[in-house]
Design a protein around this motif. Sequence first.
Motif, PDB file in Angstrom:
ATOM      1  N   ASP A  20      19.412 -14.128 -49.448  1.00  0.00           N
ATOM      2  CA  ASP A  20      18.535 -14.405 -50.584  1.00  0.00           C
ATOM      3  C   ASP A  20      17.283 -13.544 -50.583  1.00  0.00           C
ATOM      4  OD1 ASP A  20      20.253 -16.308 -51.647  1.00  0.00           O
ATOM      5  OD2 ASP A  20      19.342 -17.931 -50.494  1.00  0.00           O
ATOM      6  N   ASN A  21      16.758 -13.242 -49.398  1.00  0.00           N
ATOM      7  CA  ASN A  21      15.536 -12.418 -49.369  1.00  0.00           C
ATOM      8  C   ASN A  21      15.741 -11.078 -48.676  1.00  0.00           C
ATOM      9  OD1 ASN A  21      15.358 -12.896 -46.616  1.00  0.00           O
ATOM     10  ND2 ASN A  21      13.691 -14.371 -46.784  1.00  0.00           N
ATOM     11  N   LYS A  54      19.884  -6.699 -52.018  1.00  0.00           N
ATOM     12  CA  LYS A  54      18.528  -6.823 -52.547  1.00  0.00           C
ATOM     13  C   LYS A  54      17.932  -5.420 -52.677  1.00  0.00           C
ATOM     14  CE  LYS A  54      18.561 -11.183 -52.825  1.00  0.00           C
ATOM     15  NZ  LYS A  54      18.673 -11.754 -54.158  1.00  0.00           N
TER      16      LYS A  54
END
Length: 126
Positions: A20-21, A54
Amino acid sequence: MNSLVIEGSPKTPTIKFDGDNGTFSIEGRSIPENSLDFYKPVMDWLDSYISEPKDETNVIIRLEYFNTSSSKCILDVFKKLEIIFKRGNNVNIKWHYEEDDEDMLEAGEDYQSIVKIPFTMIEDIE
């Protein structure tokens, strides 16, 4: 994207990959009985991450020791990250080594010379 967490043991590193990050870490000792088996879930997870990475991926490597078979697997991890980097995404690797651990510093420098990803060498002073 889901995360991958593998708890460490005296012979295996703790692996925390947060999809997610975009923050990944590998910490501890890497001397598993079978490195390919141990790192297979990591490689499979990275295959999924590569499809939708990402914009920035930050990787922290803080290993006390790793054996020869682990070194090949770690290189394979870096090669997957290199694919992301070559596609124009930011990938940063922070290679930690303990004060006066020349072997671990050299290992990081060796990886840096093989893969074309920015490495930052960080000496951990106790």
